[in-house]
Design an enzyme around this catalytic site. Structure first.
Site, PDB file in Angstrom:
ATOM      1  N   GLN A 164      -4.119 -37.423   0.362  1.00 23.82           N
ATOM      2  CA  GLN A 164      -3.364 -37.124   1.587  1.00 23.82           C
ATOM      3  C   GLN A 164      -3.099 -35.632   1.743  1.00 23.82           C
ATOM      4  O   GLN A 164      -2.634 -35.196   2.795  1.00 23.82           O
ATOM      5  CB  GLN A 164      -2.020 -37.877   1.585  1.00 23.82           C
ATOM      6  CG  GLN A 164      -2.152 -39.378   1.585  1.00 23.82           C
ATOM      7  CD  GLN A 164      -2.648 -39.942   2.918  1.00 23.82           C
ATOM      8  OE1 GLN A 164      -2.734 -39.236   3.931  1.00 23.82           O
ATOM      9  NE2 GLN A 164      -2.996 -41.217   2.930  1.00 23.82           N
ATOM     10  N   HIS A 212     -12.299 -40.507   4.437  1.00 28.27           N
ATOM     11  CA  HIS A 212     -11.828 -41.046   5.719  1.00 28.27           C
ATOM     12  C   HIS A 212     -10.457 -40.567   6.147  1.00 28.27           C
ATOM     13  O   HIS A 212     -10.035 -40.822   7.271  1.00 28.27           O
ATOM     14  CB  HIS A 212     -11.928 -42.584   5.746  1.00 28.27           C
ATOM     15  CG  HIS A 212     -10.953 -43.320   4.887  1.00 28.27           C
ATOM     16  ND1 HIS A 212      -9.855 -43.947   5.402  1.00 28.27           N
ATOM     17  CD2 HIS A 212     -10.925 -43.553   3.561  1.00 28.27           C
ATOM     18  CE1 HIS A 212      -9.194 -44.555   4.413  1.00 28.27           C
ATOM     19  NE2 HIS A 212      -9.832 -44.321   3.289  1.00 28.27           N
ATOM     20  N   CYS A 219      -0.765 -54.420   3.045  1.00 28.77           N
ATOM     21  CA  CYS A 219      -1.660 -55.081   2.090  1.00 28.77           C
ATOM     22  C   CYS A 219      -2.973 -55.375   2.791  1.00 28.77           C
ATOM     23  O   CYS A 219      -3.036 -55.380   4.015  1.00 28.77           O
ATOM     24  CB  CYS A 219      -1.059 -56.398   1.617  1.00 28.77           C
ATOM     25  SG  CYS A 219       0.640 -56.238   1.102  1.00 28.77           S
TER      26      CYS A 219
END
Ligand code: PLP
Length: 388
Positions: free
Chosen positions: A184, A206, A331
């Protein structure tokens, strides 16, 4: 008239950038296998090596020390192992210490048995507790193998920047190794491997506007490497078998290069928008809790709890209003799980948190529309003490 949707979930994934898509389409048209010696093979190899240099440059690393993988999760499972090689000699690491707020890719400990994993607590503001790490390392019995420590650079939920260089100093004083999940952080703050003193970095394409399904393990040197997770035809110098995913790797390279070139502009852009967003939200709901707001954070992330509204209820309400954000840990089933990050911070994990995360394509109009949506939802909350 259908309203334009607003995407504020860039920490989950960033939309593919146009230049990345073009590079990938070109790569799809290349017939060769990068391991083949003919011209077609050599052209494919050249593309892989170009991407490797672009990825290495993003973090100031040596391209020779970049192992390309299918994801940051795979890179984590490759590096988190007790089994290593120093040149040709095997070497065992004794125990893994992971910060309690790590992404599950790291927190589950890869190839370490659960009883050889210890969590490092964090402070209520979401910062890894270095005093605790120091004590854990002092108690670590080196006869059983050196320690491996994982501390992420920026947390995916709160955006809080972790004291990685200081942790590295403690780990190295004990002769251990430190793995830093920079997934991140890259593209959102300067990430220099040497300045961090990290032995290994994990990154993912991504989150940078690259394709899903490409990542890298980046080593500081090449002498000490983990036993491979995927054995095969000797690709990636034997560290990761399998014919390279040429298009994904080419796209990863372009995304890394653009993230590096545009770092300062992107950062100024998202930080000023995030600050505007938080000011507008606070004005609409003065009781708003913004997690980690008074410690260093990456500029694109706002993780908040709105008293009187459960995060899972909020997530649906925002989605119905046309705003994509995320609640706690999503999740794979799509269910909303309890945030282990909030739990580790000692916050009310039952209530949960909502994460807004911005990117280079976020506009001021998006922010103002998001503030208006937030104000409408906040006004509909149940009074304090009557949370559903
Ligand atoms: N680490 C962090 C901090 C993340 O946010 C993510 C993705 O959500 C990962 C690791 C896993 O990355 P990948 O999707 O490439 O496996």
């Amino acid at each position: 008239m259908a309203h334009k949707r607003i995407y504020m979930d860039w920490n989950a994934t960033a939309p593919l950038m146009d230049a990345v898509r073009e590079a990938m389409i070109d790569a799809f048209a290349m017939p060769g296998n990068p391991s083949s010696v003919h011209g077609e093979g050599r052209a494919a190899r050249a593309l892989v090596e170009k991407a490797r240099r672009q990825v290495a440059a993003l973090v100031g690393a040596n391209p020779q020390s970049v192992v390309l993988t299918s994801s940051a999760t795979e890179a984590a499972n490759l590096v988190l192992t007790p089994h290593w090689r120093m040149g040709r000699s095997p070497l065992s690491l004794g125990r893994l210490y992971v910060s309690a707020i790590e992404h599950p890719a790291v927190r589950l400990g890869g190839r370490f048995a659960p009883d050889r994993i210890t969590e490092i607590p964090v402070t209520p503001r979401g910062v890894t507790d270095l005093a605790r790490l120091e004590t854990l390392l002092a108690e670590h019995p080196v006869e059983a193998g050196l320690p491996l420590v994982a501390v992420m650079l920026a947390n995916n939920e709160t955006g809080v920047v972790q004291p990685v260089a200081e942790a590295a100093r403690l780990v190295h004083a004990k002769g251990g190794l430190i793995v830093v999940d920079a997934v991140q952080a890259v593209g959102r703050m300067a990430v220099e491997m040497d300045a961090l003193d990290a032995d290994f970095l994990l990154i993912s394409a991504h989150k940078l506007g690259g394709p899903k399904g490409a990542g890298a393990l980046i080593a500081r040197g090449e002498t000490l490497m983990p036993e491979p997770l995927i054995r095969g035809g000797g690709q990636e110098k034997g560290h990761r078998g399998g014919t390279e995913n040429l298009a994904a790797i080419a796209g990863f390279g372009v995304a890394a290069e653009l993230a590096q070139k545009d770092l300062i502009n992107r950062n100024l852009h998202v930080t000023s928008l995030r600050d505007r967003l938080e000011a507008g939200m606070r004005a609409a709901a003065p009781d708003l809790i913004i997690h980690g707001h008074d410690v260093a954070r990456i500029g694109n992330t706002c993780f908040f709890t709105l008293p009187g509204m459960k995060a899972e209820t909020g997530q649906i309400a925002f989605d119905l209003e046309g705003l994509a954000l995320s609640a706690g840990a999503a999740c794979s089933s799509g269910k909303v799980g309890q945030s282990h990050v909030l739990t580790a911070m000692g916050q009310d994990a039952q209530m949960g948190g909502l994460r807004l995360s911005l990117g280079p394509a976020t506009t001021q109009e998006d922010i103002d529309a998001a503030i208006a949506i937030f104000a409408r939802i906040a006004a509909r909350r149940r009074p304090a003490g009557q949370a559903a």
